[in-house]
Scaffold this motif. Structure first.
Motif, PDB file in Angstrom:
ATOM      1  N   ALA A 110      30.384  55.889  48.580  1.00 43.90           N
ATOM      2  CA  ALA A 110      31.194  56.581  47.570  1.00 43.90           C
ATOM      3  C   ALA A 110      32.558  56.952  48.135  1.00 43.90           C
ATOM      4  N   GLY A 111      32.599  57.344  49.416  1.00 43.59           N
ATOM      5  CA  GLY A 111      33.890  57.648  50.035  1.00 43.59           C
ATOM      6  C   GLY A 111      34.776  56.421  50.135  1.00 43.59           C
ATOM      7  N   MET A 112      34.180  55.292  50.503  1.00 41.38           N
ATOM      8  CA  MET A 112      34.949  54.041  50.545  1.00 41.38           C
ATOM      9  C   MET A 112      35.416  53.645  49.148  1.00 41.38           C
ATOM     10  N   ALA A 113      34.557  53.869  48.148  1.00 37.52           N
ATOM     11  CA  ALA A 113      34.937  53.556  46.771  1.00 37.52           C
ATOM     12  C   ALA A 113      36.086  54.436  46.302  1.00 37.52           C
ATOM     13  N   PHE A 114      36.102  55.690  46.747  1.00 35.90           N
ATOM     14  CA  PHE A 114      37.203  56.595  46.387  1.00 35.90           C
ATOM     15  C   PHE A 114      38.521  56.090  46.965  1.00 35.90           C
ATOM     16  N   LEU A 115      38.504  55.700  48.249  1.00 40.38           N
ATOM     17  CA  LEU A 115      39.715  55.143  48.856  1.00 40.38           C
ATOM     18  C   LEU A 115      40.144  53.850  48.169  1.00 40.38           C
ATOM     19  N   ALA A 116      39.165  53.019  47.819  1.00 39.99           N
ATOM     20  CA  ALA A 116      39.483  51.756  47.157  1.00 39.99           C
ATOM     21  C   ALA A 116      40.060  51.983  45.767  1.00 39.99           C
ATOM     22  N   ALA A 117      39.569  52.995  45.052  1.00 43.44           N
ATOM     23  CA  ALA A 117      40.092  53.280  43.712  1.00 43.44           C
ATOM     24  C   ALA A 117      41.551  53.727  43.784  1.00 43.44           C
ATOM     25  N   ILE A 118      41.866  54.587  44.763  1.00 43.73           N
ATOM     26  CA  ILE A 118      43.256  55.012  44.936  1.00 43.73           C
ATOM     27  C   ILE A 118      44.127  53.812  45.320  1.00 43.73           C
ATOM     28  N   THR A 119      43.616  52.980  46.229  1.00 48.58           N
ATOM     29  CA  THR A 119      44.367  51.795  46.643  1.00 48.58           C
ATOM     30  C   THR A 119      44.590  50.842  45.480  1.00 48.58           C
ATOM     31  N   SER A 120      43.583  50.712  44.615  1.00 46.71           N
ATOM     32  CA  SER A 120      43.700  49.780  43.489  1.00 46.71           C
ATOM     33  C   SER A 120      44.811  50.192  42.532  1.00 46.71           C
ATOM     34  N   VAL A 121      44.934  51.488  42.256  1.00 55.52           N
ATOM     35  CA  VAL A 121      45.952  51.909  41.302  1.00 55.52           C
ATOM     36  C   VAL A 121      47.345  51.865  41.939  1.00 55.52           C
ATOM     37  N   VAL A 122      47.451  52.143  43.248  1.00 57.10           N
ATOM     38  CA  VAL A 122      48.733  51.999  43.938  1.00 57.10           C
ATOM     39  C   VAL A 122      49.140  50.532  43.995  1.00 57.10           C
ATOM     40  N   TYR A 124      48.153  48.185  41.928  1.00 59.54           N
ATOM     41  CA  TYR A 124      48.498  47.770  40.568  1.00 59.54           C
ATOM     42  C   TYR A 124      49.908  48.219  40.203  1.00 59.54           C
ATOM     43  N   HIS A 125      50.264  49.438  40.561  1.00 58.69           N
ATOM     44  CA  HIS A 125      51.596  49.950  40.244  1.00 58.69           C
ATOM     45  C   HIS A 125      52.679  49.107  40.919  1.00 58.69           C
ATOM     46  N   ASN A 126      52.458  48.719  42.168  1.00 54.48           N
ATOM     47  CA  ASN A 126      53.443  47.901  42.878  1.00 54.48           C
ATOM     48  C   ASN A 126      53.576  46.508  42.268  1.00 54.48           C
ATOM     49  N   ILE A 127      52.451  45.934  41.857  1.00 51.12           N
ATOM     50  CA  ILE A 127      52.496  44.617  41.216  1.00 51.12           C
ATOM     51  C   ILE A 127      53.181  44.707  39.863  1.00 51.12           C
ATOM     52  N   GLU A 128      52.896  45.765  39.130  1.00 48.98           N
ATOM     53  CA  GLU A 128      53.517  45.962  37.823  1.00 48.98           C
ATOM     54  C   GLU A 128      55.022  46.160  37.976  1.00 48.98           C
ATOM     55  N   THR A 129      55.421  46.859  39.013  1.00 46.63           N
ATOM     56  CA  THR A 129      56.841  47.079  39.251  1.00 46.63           C
ATOM     57  C   THR A 129      57.563  45.787  39.584  1.00 46.63           C
ATOM     58  N   SER A 130      56.939  44.953  40.408  1.00 44.44           N
ATOM     59  CA  SER A 130      57.577  43.707  40.814  1.00 44.44           C
ATOM     60  C   SER A 130      57.387  42.585  39.805  1.00 44.44           C
ATOM     61  N   ASN A 131      56.511  42.804  38.805  1.00 45.00           N
ATOM     62  CA  ASN A 131      56.238  41.792  37.774  1.00 45.00           C
ATOM     63  C   ASN A 131      55.756  40.490  38.405  1.00 45.00           C
ATOM     64  N   PHE A 132      54.771  40.619  39.285  1.00 38.17           N
ATOM     65  CA  PHE A 132      54.161  39.443  39.904  1.00 38.17           C
ATOM     66  C   PHE A 132      52.660  39.506  39.649  1.00 38.17           C
ATOM     67  N   PRO A 133      52.220  39.198  38.417  1.00 37.33           N
ATOM     68  CA  PRO A 133      50.817  39.424  38.035  1.00 37.33           C
ATOM     69  C   PRO A 133      49.812  38.557  38.763  1.00 37.33           C
ATOM     70  N   LYS A 134      50.245  37.481  39.414  1.00 35.64           N
ATOM     71  CA  LYS A 134      49.294  36.621  40.103  1.00 35.64           C
ATOM     72  C   LYS A 134      48.544  37.371  41.205  1.00 35.64           C
ATOM     73  N   LEU A 135      49.170  38.406  41.759  1.00 36.66           N
ATOM     74  CA  LEU A 135      48.484  39.186  42.793  1.00 36.66           C
ATOM     75  C   LEU A 135      47.364  40.042  42.219  1.00 36.66           C
ATOM     76  N   LEU A 136      47.291  40.173  40.898  1.00 34.94           N
ATOM     77  CA  LEU A 136      46.204  40.927  40.282  1.00 34.94           C
ATOM     78  C   LEU A 136      44.867  40.217  40.408  1.00 34.94           C
ATOM     79  N   ILE A 137      44.868  38.974  40.856  1.00 36.48           N
ATOM     80  CA  ILE A 137      43.619  38.241  41.015  1.00 36.48           C
ATOM     81  C   ILE A 137      42.708  38.945  42.023  1.00 36.48           C
ATOM     82  N   ALA A 138      43.315  39.658  42.989  1.00 35.05           N
ATOM     83  CA  ALA A 138      42.513  40.411  43.964  1.00 35.05           C
ATOM     84  C   ALA A 138      41.747  41.528  43.269  1.00 35.05           C
ATOM     85  N   LEU A 139      42.386  42.215  42.323  1.00 37.76           N
ATOM     86  CA  LEU A 139      41.698  43.258  41.570  1.00 37.76           C
ATOM     87  C   LEU A 139      40.609  42.676  40.676  1.00 37.76           C
TER      88      LEU A 139
END
Length: 342
Positions: A110-122, A124-139
């Protein structure tokens, strides 16, 4: 007290897999760590490189300039996911407190999942800012793996007659739903933006407002967290503390929020009402109907938030009353009427 992922009791059967690996709760918990480690290893190099800070193909002076489909829903689901994961961590720590040795598998996933959830939204925000959606394949792979592993754990709980009376069963069920919804959001982004699995991806151009250096009001364009906290105004507030501000510093409003644009929307809605109800007498009711048609959603949201803010205003005095009554007067042996009795 010894530390061990599956416990270190002398007669422990935590590592016994005679009945199958998936029938061992500790190994199922270890399996649930895999998706989160995968995301952290995949996304951290990209975040450290700073890919999302500025795209080489997009020259724009603002930090956020578009939203992928399901932007607000993703942020809301992430906030709920973080809350549920905190509850799961707390439940695991409490459960571990009654054992002879430390069982890290109760709260480490659960602790690892918490860190991963924060990382996922950060991420996502960086990909959304740069408009490079292909990197969303990792999510996409992360949500898929997290949903599958958490579903396996939920199914094994059901097979072992762990029901709603156990908090961990309820939390696991909620996590399955949340990961499934986040996976659906990710699939919807692929369907709309067509950035993978399609021959012709959909190109999205930046809004005209953000290409205008005079527009400083960024509320419609920032992410949901920044909207709720007005984080995007920090630069403006710091400037106001250093020196007096003028109209040039404030800048222009976006096109959608200017008086002329609102007048056009209201006029179109009013003319539509006149055409629909030409036989009915015109009056103040037509104005209200036109207002609801043109600005119904913002009015409903603002009214709802205003009512909620007023109701939450009573929370502070009630909490203070309870603290004073229970922690001070009862300790001293006095009786004091509660606020609701006054």
């Amino acid at each position: 007290m010894a530390l061990a992922f599956c416990g270190d009791e002398g007669n422990s059967t935590a590592y016994n897999v005679d009945h199958g690996v998936l029938n061992n709760g500790c190994f199922v918990d270890a399996l649930n760590v895999v998706p989160h480690v995968f995301l952290l290893f995949i996304t951290f190099p990209i975040l450290f490189i700073g890919w999302g800070s500025q795209s080489s193909k997009v020259h724009i002076h603002h930090s956020t300039w578009l939203h992928f489909p399901g932007h607000n829903l993703r942020w809301i689901l992430t906030f709920i996911l973080l809350f549920v994961l905190v509850c799961e961590i707390a439940e695991g720590i409490v459960s571990d407190g009654v054992s002879e040795s430390r069982h890290l598998h109760l709260y480490m996933p659960a602790g690892m999942a918490f860190l991963a959830a924060i990382t996922s939204v950060v991420y996502y925000h960086n990909i959304e800012t740069s408009n490079f959606p292909k990197l969303l394949i990792a999510l996409l792979f992360y949500w898929t793996l997290a949903f599958i592993t958490k579903t396996i754990k939920f199914v094994k709980f059901c097979d072992n007659d762990v029901g709603f009376s156990q908090l961990r069963f309820c939390l696991t069920g909620l996590l399955v739903i949340l990961y499934g919804m986040l996976l659906a959001v990710e699939i919807n982004v692929i369907r709309v933006r067509r950035y993978v699995f399609f021959k012709s991806p959909k190109e999205v151009k930046p809004p005209e407002d953000l290409q205008d250096l005079g527009v400083r009001f960024l509320q419609p364009f920032v992410n949901l967290l920044s909207k709720g906290t007005y984080w995007w105004m920090n630069t403006f507030i710091k400037t106001a503390h250093k020196k007096p501000i003028d109209l040039k510093t404030i800048g222009k409003l976006p096109i959608a929020m200017r008086a002329l644009t609102n007048y056009i929307h209201l006029n179109e809605a009013f003319e539509a009402q006149k055409n629909k109800r030409s036989s009915l007498p015109q009056g103040s009711g037509s104005i209200w109907r036109a207002l609801c048609c043109a600005f119904g959603r913002p009015l409903l949201l603002s009214s709802t938030f205003r009512i909620l803010a007023d109701l939450l205003g009573f929370a502070g005095p009630l909490c203070i009353s309870g603290i004073v009554h229970n922690c001070i007067f009862e300790t001293l042996g006095f009786s004091f009427p509660k606020m609701r009795d006054i």
